[in-house]
Design a protein around this motif. Structure first.
Motif, short mmCIF file in Angstrom:
data_model
loop_
_atom_site.label_atom_id
_atom_site.label_comp_id
_atom_site.label_asym_id
_atom_site.label_seq_id
_atom_site.Cartn_x
_atom_site.Cartn_y
_atom_site.Cartn_z
N PHE A 122 50.88 40.52 45.75
CA PHE A 122 50.09 42.51 46.07
C PHE A 122 48.62 42.34 46.54
O PHE A 122 48.30 43.12 46.93
CB PHE A 122 49.32 42.62 44.42
N GLY A 170 40.86 34.80 51.85
CA GLY A 170 41.18 33.14 51.13
C GLY A 170 40.40 32.77 50.08
O GLY A 170 39.99 33.72 49.36
N GLU A 171 41.47 31.86 49.66
CA GLU A 171 40.83 31.22 48.39
C GLU A 171 39.80 30.25 48.42
O GLU A 171 39.56 29.35 48.99
CB GLU A 171 42.26 30.43 47.73
N SER A 202 35.09 33.27 43.15
CA SER A 202 36.65 33.83 42.14
C SER A 202 37.72 32.91 42.91
O SER A 202 38.03 32.99 44.57
CB SER A 202 36.71 35.41 42.62
N THR A 203 38.68 32.68 42.02
CA THR A 203 39.57 32.05 42.21
C THR A 203 40.96 32.34 41.63
O THR A 203 40.73 32.85 40.49
CB THR A 203 39.25 30.28 41.93
N SER A 224 40.93 35.57 39.00
CA SER A 224 42.34 36.02 39.09
C SER A 224 42.94 35.40 37.40
O SER A 224 44.09 35.43 38.47
CB SER A 224 42.49 36.31 40.12
N HIS A 226 46.05 38.76 35.66
CA HIS A 226 46.59 39.28 36.74
C HIS A 226 47.60 40.08 35.94
O HIS A 226 48.59 40.35 36.05
CB HIS A 226 47.25 38.87 37.99
N GLU A 268 39.26 39.09 36.29
CA GLU A 268 40.36 39.76 37.07
C GLU A 268 41.59 40.03 37.17
O GLU A 268 42.51 38.92 36.47
CB GLU A 268 40.23 40.19 38.49
N THR A 270 44.29 42.50 38.30
CA THR A 270 44.93 43.84 39.26
C THR A 270 45.75 44.79 38.70
O THR A 270 47.00 44.55 38.31
CB THR A 270 45.01 43.43 40.67
N PHE A 301 45.63 48.48 41.75
CA PHE A 301 46.14 48.50 42.50
C PHE A 301 45.44 49.13 43.55
O PHE A 301 45.22 50.31 44.28
CB PHE A 301 47.40 48.48 43.03
N ASN A 302 45.21 47.87 45.13
CA ASN A 302 44.61 49.06 46.45
C ASN A 302 45.85 48.51 47.60
O ASN A 302 46.51 47.78 47.63
CB ASN A 302 43.70 48.79 46.76
N GLY A 346 41.76 43.54 48.11
CA GLY A 346 43.01 43.46 48.45
C GLY A 346 43.15 43.77 49.91
O GLY A 346 44.32 44.01 50.37
N1 SAH Z 1 41.30 33.81 46.14
C1 SAH Z 1 40.40 34.70 45.42
C2 SAH Z 1 39.06 35.01 45.70
C3 SAH Z 1 40.27 36.27 46.91
S1 SAH Z 1 39.38 38.37 45.37
C4 SAH Z 1 40.92 34.70 44.30
O1 SAH Z 1 41.93 34.89 43.92
O2 SAH Z 1 39.82 34.84 43.34
C5 SAH Z 1 40.07 39.21 45.91
C6 SAH Z 1 40.65 39.06 44.57
O3 SAH Z 1 40.82 41.06 44.56
C7 SAH Z 1 41.10 39.07 43.20
O4 SAH Z 1 41.67 38.94 42.54
C8 SAH Z 1 42.08 39.06 43.88
O5 SAH Z 1 43.66 39.34 43.05
C9 SAH Z 1 42.27 41.47 43.84
N2 SAH Z 1 43.15 41.59 44.83
C10 SAH Z 1 44.26 41.40 45.81
N3 SAH Z 1 44.32 42.09 46.24
C11 SAH Z 1 44.18 43.34 45.75
C12 SAH Z 1 45.04 44.49 46.20
N4 SAH Z 1 45.49 44.96 46.86
N5 SAH Z 1 44.05 45.94 45.08
C13 SAH Z 1 43.54 45.13 44.05
N6 SAH Z 1 42.96 44.01 44.21
C14 SAH Z 1 43.88 42.72 44.71
#
Ligand code: SAH
Length: 378
Positions: A122, A170-171, A202-203, A224, A226, A268, A270, A301-302, A346
């Motif tokens: 996503f 990025g991660e 954030s990972t 993250s 989810h 986190e 989403t 979700f964005n 995102g």
């Molecule tokens: N890779 C790291 C850093 C990215 S953080 C991580 O996964 O935590 C960005 C955050 O936004 C993460 O929690 C990710 O899952 C979330 N994210 C990514 N795409 C998104 C979307 N389209 N809508 C809402 N949240 C999203």
């Protein structure tokens, strides 16, 4: 090779590395502290500005070193005050960073990689694949650029960026050394002096790297999640197939154990319509979070083009939140910020130079580069 690539870039160097650098050119190690202050607190662009350093040493530094920060190719400000920058990294690819003002807080969302290898289903960053790790200079450079955008840096130490979250592209744990070095500068009193509570990594759950982080750092942690089950998380966050939820939660607890304070992990989640937003998911999530001192941040979700996913209705978001609150779990819903400039979570894409994908945004970017007069002040 151009002249600049042969010089040592001092921008991203940790205090120890900078001290070693001065050692290596036959100078006193304490020069590192002076130079760090100039670079990170006063925003110096050149050694010539460093008036408490002798002319002879400044000259020497001009010959062997430089302060090179990534180039800003675009800056936009959203109606809600959120600012987004597109910065060009070495090699020509670009990444994005976002500054989110909120009351007294100004939170900077920093990128750590060009693209991302984790391919969460996503996330728009994941869709473009992975190009390369950002250098420590490119990571800390984002902080410096954001602060400088408020005008001259303030020598009295007033901070225009109050919080940093490694939640951009990025991660961060897949770019471990550079991220750790840059975070060290964020927290160093001779650089940005942010407290460990105001720097958050954030990972998506790279478990071995999380343990490694615990050994060298005490920044705040966000994870993250989810999804509440491995079956679902395997689909949304593929790295779950290597490090399933149970292992991730155990690693988070180990991380918390090594901090000698009462911090909790920010989880986190989403919310995606019809995928992970049902009351049943909420009830399953309660069970998972019982095993981890945490607070929950729900991120609606964005959307982005061709994602195949939708944002849940406000009622569904509310109902999910209510299940969590009823179970006594501290839960917030992240407000969407900077939507009108594609700066929401995102939505950060940047551009990977050497891929065939040529999106509209890329073409816009190239056109703007061709007309430099139009670049600034969006
Ligand atoms: N890779 C790291 C850093 C990215 S953080 C991580 O996964 O935590 C960005 C955050 O936004 C993460 O929690 C990710 O899952 C979330 N994210 C990514 N795409 C998104 C979307 N389209 N809508 C809402 N949240 C999203």
């Amino acid at each position: 090779m151009t002249e600049s690539t042969q010089k040592t870039n001092l921008l991203g160097m940790s205090p120890e590395k900078l001290a070693e650098f001065f050692d290596s050119i036959g100078e006193k190690r304490f020069r590192a502290t002076q130079v760090m202050k100039w670079i990170h607190q006063f925003g110096a662009e050149s050694f010539d500005e460093m008036t408490n350093i002798s002319k002879v040493l400044r000259q020497k530094l001009n010959e062997v070193a430089e302060i090179r920060e990534p180039e800003v190719v675009m800056q936009k400000t959203s109606k809600d005050g959120t600012r987004k920058w597109v910065i060009k990294t070495e090699g020509g690819s670009s990444v994005e960073m976002v500054l989110i003002p909120d009351g007294d807080r100004r939170t900077l969302c920093v990128s750590s990689q060009v693209g991302c290898s984790l391919d969460c289903s996503f996330c728009s960053t994941g869709k473009q694949g992975f190009n390369r790790n950002l250098t420590a200079a490119e990571i800390i450079g984002q902080v410096r650029i954001a602060i400088k955008s408020y005008g001259a840096m303030d020598p009295s130490g007033e901070r225009r960026v109050t919080n940093v979250v490694m939640m951009g592209m990025g991660e961060p744990l897949m770019n471990f050394d550079n991220v750790v070095e840059a975070m060290q500068l964020m927290m160093d009193d001779n650089a940005y002096g942010l407290s460990k509570r105001r720097v958050t990594l954030s990972t998506a759950g790279v478990v071995p790297a999380l343990d490694k982080l615990g050994a060298v750092s005490d920044v705040s942690l966000a994870v993250s999640l989810h999804a509440p089950t491995d079956e679902l998380r395997d689909q949304l966050v593929p790295i779950n197939r290597r490090y399933p939820i149970k292992e991730l939660i155990a690693a988070c607890n180990r991380y918390l154990d090594h901090l000698n304070d009462k911090r909790v992990v920010t989880v986190e989640y989403t919310l995606i319509a019809g995928v992970n937003d049902q009351p049943e998911h909420a009830r399953q999530l309660v069970k998972v979070l019982r095993k981890l001192p945490s607070k929950l941040n729900l991120i609606p979700f964005n959307p982005f083009p061709n994602s195949g996913y939708e944002r849940p209705s406000d009622q569904a978001i509310d109902a999910f939140k209510q299940v969590m609150l009823n179970a006594g779990i501290l839960t917030t819903v992240r407000r969407t910020r900077g939507d009108d400039v594609d700066a929401a979570c995102g939505q950060l894409v940047g551009q990977v130079q050497d891929r065939t994908r040529r999106s509209e945004k890329y073409i816009q970017l190239v056109q703007q580069e061709a007309a430099p007069g139009q670049r600034a002040g969006h």
